[in-house]
Design an enzyme around this catalytic site. Structure first.
Site, PDB file in Angstrom:
ATOM      1  N   GLY A  45      16.231 -23.866  27.619  1.00 35.85           N
ATOM      2  CA  GLY A  45      17.694 -23.726  27.651  1.00 35.85           C
ATOM      3  C   GLY A  45      18.275 -23.685  29.052  1.00 35.85           C
ATOM      4  O   GLY A  45      19.380 -23.173  29.251  1.00 35.85           O
ATOM      5  N   GLY A  53      15.207 -29.654  23.061  1.00 40.47           N
ATOM      6  CA  GLY A  53      16.284 -28.849  22.491  1.00 40.47           C
ATOM      7  C   GLY A  53      17.644 -29.433  22.818  1.00 40.47           C
ATOM      8  O   GLY A  53      18.076 -30.431  22.226  1.00 40.47           O
ATOM      9  N   GLU A  80      11.859 -18.577  19.867  1.00 41.14           N
ATOM     10  CA  GLU A  80      13.097 -17.963  19.386  1.00 41.14           C
ATOM     11  C   GLU A  80      12.878 -17.248  18.049  1.00 41.14           C
ATOM     12  O   GLU A  80      13.693 -16.401  17.656  1.00 41.14           O
ATOM     13  CB  GLU A  80      14.206 -19.033  19.311  1.00 41.14           C
ATOM     14  N   SER A 136      13.841 -27.566  28.696  1.00 42.68           N
ATOM     15  CA  SER A 136      14.747 -28.303  29.573  1.00 42.68           C
ATOM     16  C   SER A 136      14.231 -29.689  29.954  1.00 42.68           C
ATOM     17  O   SER A 136      14.345 -30.114  31.098  1.00 42.68           O
ATOM     18  CB  SER A 136      15.067 -27.471  30.816  1.00 42.68           C
ATOM     19  N   GLU A 168       5.741 -24.544  25.385  1.00 46.42           N
ATOM     20  CA  GLU A 168       7.137 -24.283  25.756  1.00 46.42           C
ATOM     21  C   GLU A 168       7.225 -22.963  26.526  1.00 46.42           C
ATOM     22  O   GLU A 168       7.328 -21.885  25.898  1.00 46.42           O
ATOM     23  CB  GLU A 168       8.006 -24.162  24.504  1.00 46.42           C
ATOM     24  N   ASN A 228      14.497 -30.687  18.478  1.00 44.59           N
ATOM     25  CA  ASN A 228      14.728 -29.403  17.818  1.00 44.59           C
ATOM     26  C   ASN A 228      16.219 -29.114  17.949  1.00 44.59           C
ATOM     27  O   ASN A 228      16.686 -28.695  18.998  1.00 44.59           O
ATOM     28  CB  ASN A 228      13.891 -28.296  18.490  1.00 44.59           C
ATOM     29  N   TRP A 229      16.927 -29.384  16.861  1.00 40.37           N
ATOM     30  CA  TRP A 229      18.399 -29.215  16.899  1.00 40.37           C
ATOM     31  C   TRP A 229      18.808 -27.752  16.934  1.00 40.37           C
ATOM     32  O   TRP A 229      19.987 -27.434  17.113  1.00 40.37           O
ATOM     33  CB  TRP A 229      19.030 -29.880  15.670  1.00 40.37           C
ATOM     34  N   LYS A 230      17.845 -26.852  16.712  1.00 37.18           N
ATOM     35  CA  LYS A 230      18.142 -25.419  16.669  1.00 37.18           C
ATOM     36  C   LYS A 230      19.364 -25.185  15.766  1.00 37.18           C
ATOM     37  O   LYS A 230      19.471 -25.826  14.714  1.00 37.18           O
ATOM     38  CB  LYS A 230      18.347 -24.876  18.093  1.00 37.18           C
ATOM     39  N   HIS A 278       8.032 -20.891  16.995  1.00 34.63           N
ATOM     40  CA  HIS A 278       8.922 -21.088  18.148  1.00 34.63           C
ATOM     41  C   HIS A 278       9.223 -19.728  18.791  1.00 34.63           C
ATOM     42  O   HIS A 278       9.353 -18.718  18.087  1.00 34.63           O
ATOM     43  CB  HIS A 278      10.223 -21.770  17.698  1.00 34.63           C
TER      44      HIS A 278
HETATM   45  P1  13P Z   1      15.704 -26.902  25.561  1.00 33.08           P
HETATM   46  O1  13P Z   1      15.306 -28.349  25.645  1.00 33.08           O
HETATM   47  O2  13P Z   1      17.123 -26.678  25.228  1.00 33.08           O
HETATM   48  O3  13P Z   1      15.261 -26.164  26.791  1.00 33.08           O
HETATM   49  O4  13P Z   1      14.885 -26.263  24.347  1.00 33.08           O
HETATM   50  C1  13P Z   1      13.518 -26.424  24.309  1.00 33.08           C
HETATM   51  C2  13P Z   1      13.043 -25.904  23.017  1.00 33.08           C
HETATM   52  O5  13P Z   1      13.041 -24.701  22.799  1.00 33.08           O
HETATM   53  C3  13P Z   1      12.645 -26.877  22.005  1.00 33.08           C
HETATM   54  O6  13P Z   1      12.010 -26.261  20.935  1.00 33.08           O
END
Ligand code: 13P
Length: 245
Positions: free
Chosen positions: A165, A228, A91, A207, A159, A6-8, A89
């Protein structure tokens, strides 16, 4: 395993997007894992055709198209060759996305042949294990609304918000993950009878890095990861995949 990046919004140039996709294509050659890149929508066309790697969106619109300025529909995403989309998600939930909206998005994704990766996760862990109720209610809201056939199309990504993060040492422990995956499978078993629910893939995200992923993959019942920050740096992404091989 199924390893979904997930490149966000970490990737803000087409050069970096291409470089990460080339890295993934190289790593995909040994066929150790099934790789999916969930990229910002503008890069879907640019990266379609990347060898050995499936593409996905990070969200699709609840709108079916038409007069909906700025929305990216499941149809538009699918037409660029994507086969997956993340839905729900945390977010996006934190921006007000409700379970009702998530159900609609899952339906649109399925209607366009996209595999929805449904994210669920608790904000915090309490001693009374109320967090299990959060997981049950997020899963139930979607699974309840779908047909048996549709339920089998979903991938579930667990998640926990408190682990997103951060760094590997702040992620979930192997024991806690094993317990949660078994709980998720129990809930899925309420919606998909018999042994079929075991076929629904359950991922972990929060993470996941090269140092903790092998431990988290070991005997916890997960079928892969939703990654992420470790997926947007070629060194950490390669290290993660190698650690899991
Ligand atoms: P991180 O791997 O940066 O913690 O993010 C996880 C995530 O939200 C993947 O969708």
């Amino acid at each position: 395993m199924l390893i979904v990046s997930n490149w966000k919004a970490y990737v803000e140039s087409k050069e970096k997007a291409k470089m990460l996709a080339i890295t993934a294509a190289k790593l995909a050659k040994n066929k150790a894992h099934e790789l999916v890149l969930c990229v910002p929508a503008p890069y879907l066309g640019l990266l379609s055709g990347t060898a050995g790697v499936a593409l996905g969106a990070q969200d699709v619109s609840v709108s079916l198209g038409g007069a909906a300025t700025g929305e990216v529909t499941a149809g538009a995403v699918a037409s660029l060759g994507a086969t997956y989309t993340i839905v729900g998600h945390s977010e996006r939930r934190s921006m007000g996305e409700t379970n009702e909206v998530i159900v609609e998005k899952v339906r649109h994704a399925l209607a366009h042949g996209l595999t929805p990766i449904l994210c669920v996760g608790e904000r915090e862990r309490d001693e009374d294990a109320q967090y299990l109720k959060v997981i049950r209610s997020e899963l139930s809201a979607v699974f309840d609304a779908l047909t048996q056939k549709e339920r089998m199309e979903l991938v579930v990504a667990y998640e926990p918000l408190w682990a997103i993060g951060k760094t590997a040492d702040e992620a979930i422990t192997t024991d806690d993950l094993r317990e949660m995956v078994s709980y998720i499978r129990k809930v899925l078993g309420d919606f998909v009878p018999g042994k079929a629910s075991a076929k629904i893939r359950v991922l972990y995200g929060g993470s996941a890095e090269a140092v903790n992923a092998p431990l988290l993959a070991n005997d916890t019942g997960i079928d892969g990861f939703l990654v992420g920050h470790a997926s947007v740096d070629p060194v950490s992404y390669s290290a993660l995949l190698k650690a899991l091989s």
